[in-house]
Design an enzyme around this catalytic site. Structure first.
Site, short mmCIF file in Angstrom:
data_model
loop_
_atom_site.label_atom_id
_atom_site.label_comp_id
_atom_site.label_asym_id
_atom_site.label_seq_id
_atom_site.Cartn_x
_atom_site.Cartn_y
_atom_site.Cartn_z
N ASN A 147 -4.43 -1.27 7.33
CA ASN A 147 -3.10 -2.20 7.36
C ASN A 147 -3.42 -3.52 7.56
OD1 ASN A 147 -1.01 -3.27 8.52
ND2 ASN A 147 0.30 -1.24 8.48
N ASP B 24 -1.34 -6.13 8.00
CA ASP B 24 -0.20 -7.07 8.32
C ASP B 24 -0.79 -7.89 9.43
OD1 ASP B 24 1.17 -5.72 6.65
OD2 ASP B 24 2.05 -4.36 8.07
N HIS B 25 -1.46 -7.37 10.45
CA HIS B 25 -1.68 -8.36 11.54
C HIS B 25 -2.72 -9.43 11.20
CE1 HIS B 25 0.38 -6.04 14.42
NE2 HIS B 25 -0.11 -5.02 14.03
N ARG C 279 0.30 -19.57 13.55
CA ARG C 279 -0.12 -21.11 13.63
C ARG C 279 0.52 -21.75 12.34
NH1 ARG C 279 -0.37 -23.58 16.67
NH2 ARG C 279 -2.37 -23.03 17.58
N HIS D 255 2.95 -4.39 4.58
CA HIS D 255 4.30 -4.24 4.86
C HIS D 255 4.91 -5.72 4.50
CE1 HIS D 255 7.68 -2.63 7.83
NE2 HIS D 255 8.12 -3.03 6.62
N ARG E 133 7.91 -7.18 5.01
CA ARG E 133 9.31 -7.00 6.13
C ARG E 133 10.40 -7.68 5.45
NH1 ARG E 133 9.12 -4.61 11.19
NH2 ARG E 133 11.06 -5.66 11.30
N ARG F 32 8.17 -11.16 8.58
CA ARG F 32 7.53 -11.64 9.68
C ARG F 32 6.05 -11.84 9.77
NH1 ARG F 32 8.54 -7.04 14.12
NH2 ARG F 32 10.63 -7.57 13.76
N HIS F 33 5.32 -11.23 8.86
CA HIS F 33 3.71 -11.34 8.62
C HIS F 33 3.48 -11.57 7.08
CE1 HIS F 33 4.55 -6.90 8.51
NE2 HIS F 33 4.43 -6.94 9.70
N GLU G 90 3.92 -0.74 2.10
CA GLU G 90 5.20 -0.29 3.34
C GLU G 90 6.28 -1.16 2.90
OE1 GLU G 90 4.09 -0.45 7.15
OE2 GLU G 90 2.42 0.81 6.95
N THR H 178 14.73 8.77 17.22
CA THR H 178 14.60 8.40 18.56
C THR H 178 13.03 8.09 18.79
OG1 THR H 178 14.53 10.68 19.00
CG2 THR H 178 16.61 9.68 19.67
N GLU I 44 3.75 10.23 6.06
CA GLU I 44 2.97 9.82 7.06
C GLU I 44 3.50 10.11 8.27
OE1 GLU I 44 1.42 5.84 6.48
OE2 GLU I 44 1.15 5.44 8.59
N HIS J 99 -0.32 4.82 13.21
CA HIS J 99 0.50 3.74 14.24
C HIS J 99 -0.36 4.14 15.39
CE1 HIS J 99 3.64 1.12 15.13
NE2 HIS J 99 3.38 1.67 16.47
N GLY J 100 -0.77 2.92 15.98
CA GLY J 100 -1.57 3.34 17.17
C GLY J 100 -2.75 3.99 17.31
N GLY K 31 -4.30 -0.34 11.74
CA GLY K 31 -4.13 -1.73 11.28
C GLY K 31 -4.74 -2.46 12.69
N HIS K 32 -3.95 -2.27 13.74
CA HIS K 32 -4.34 -3.08 14.93
C HIS K 32 -5.44 -3.12 15.60
CE1 HIS K 32 -3.75 -4.44 18.96
NE2 HIS K 32 -2.77 -5.28 18.51
N1 PXP Z 1 1.54 3.20 9.49
C1 PXP Z 1 2.78 2.91 9.42
C2 PXP Z 1 3.96 3.11 8.55
C3 PXP Z 1 2.82 1.31 10.30
O1 PXP Z 1 4.15 1.00 10.06
C4 PXP Z 1 1.94 0.99 10.96
C5 PXP Z 1 1.90 -0.37 11.73
O2 PXP Z 1 2.31 -1.33 10.75
C6 PXP Z 1 0.77 1.46 10.82
C7 PXP Z 1 0.70 2.70 10.17
C8 PXP Z 1 -0.63 0.97 11.37
O3 PXP Z 1 -0.09 0.97 12.69
P1 PXP Z 1 -1.60 0.35 13.95
O4 PXP Z 1 -1.22 -1.10 13.28
O5 PXP Z 1 -1.00 0.53 15.19
O6 PXP Z 1 -2.70 0.88 13.50
#
Ligand code: PXP
Length: 246
Positions: free
Chosen positions: A7, A9-10, A18, A47, A49, A53-54, A74, A105, A155, A196-197, A218-219
């Site tokens: 991913n 996006d970051h 910037r 993604h 959005r 945002r990115h 996404e 939630t 997912e 995610h995470g 991603g992150h």
């Molecule tokens: N999957 C989905 C659906 C997401 O929205 C994200 C975050 O953008 C990720 C995976 C990747 O998450 P992370 O950046 O925490 O690895």
């Protein structure tokens, strides 16, 4: 073999910090996609959005031209973004919540509450030759509803797992939810991705979750790339993923 979707996006998040509002600037997410693919990533996830945002629109169209593996788009289930996806024709879309009422939630998509509209979008995407994934918490009701929409993939949202992994009892309970969720999804004919995470430290625990096809990360990869470079960061993650046995 467990696949890696990176991913990116970051990368765009850093550029927008910037260069927001300007159609230029570094680092370039399209170049990031090229580097990830050259390092062996099996797909690229981005993604667009609704608030831009990115990722920006121009990024998505360039990614479509450049990505040779698999573009995972996404997206929110909104009129504007659905129209873009149908023109863009990524290999797969992953529907994610952006508005509060679409979110469970635990942060995944509320498929139970929006089954009709998600089914409609699923059909439109499939008719255009695009596969569909739904980003959901490992909640059995959401998984059953996902199967009813006719989606090809879910997912599993690993955010709760990632947040609690350091706490033995809570981490184990979140892992058990992922294990049960993946098992149910597989038995209902859904293919199972997760994301995610996830990072270089918590990945090993996921070896106990069966039936995983692809991880979207991603992150942690983009963060490590600041020190090692993106190619090395992707290679290292792919190396860790080799221990997955399904
Ligand atoms: N999957 C989905 C659906 C997401 O929205 C994200 C975050 O953008 C990720 C995976 C990747 O998450 P992370 O950046 O925490 O690895």
């Amino acid at each position: 073999m467990l696949k890696l979707g990176v991913n990116i996006d970051h990368v765009a998040t850093l550029r927008e910090a910037r260069y927001r509002g300007l159609a230029l600037g570094e680092p370039c997410p399209v170049e990031a996609a090229r580097i990830c693919e050259a390092a062996g990533a099996h797909g690229i996830t981005a993604h667009l959005r609704e608030d831009r945002r990115h990722m920006q629109d121009r990024d998505i169209w360039r990614l479509r031209e450049v990505v040779k593996t698999r573009l995972n788009f996404e997206m929110a289930n909104s009129v504007e973004i659905v129209a873009i996806a149908l023109k863009l024709k990524p290999e797969i879309v992953c529907l994610v919540p952006e508005r509060r009422q679409e979110v469970t939630t635990e942060g995944g998509l509320d498929v139970v509450g929006s089954e009709t509209s998600l089914t409609e979008t699923r059909k439109r995407m499939n008719d255009a030759g695009i596969e569909v994934s739904l980003f959901i918490a490992p909640d059995l009701r959401q998984i059953e509803a996902s199967a009813r929409t006719g989606a090809q993939f879910i997912e599993l949202h690993t955010g709760q797992f990632a947040e609690h992994v350091a706490d033995a009892a809570k981490g184990e309970s979140e892992l058990q939810r992922l294990i049960a969720g993946a098992g149910l999804a597989h038995s209902l004919g859904l293919q199972v991705n997760a994301g995610h995470g996830l990072n270089y430290e918590n990945l090993a625990a996921l070896n106990r979750v069966p039936h995983l096809v692809e991880l979207n990360i991603g992150h942690s990869i983009v963060s490590r790339a600041v020190f090692t470079g993106l190619s090395a960061a992707v290679t290292e993650m792919l190396g860790l993923m080799k221990s997955y046995r399904g």
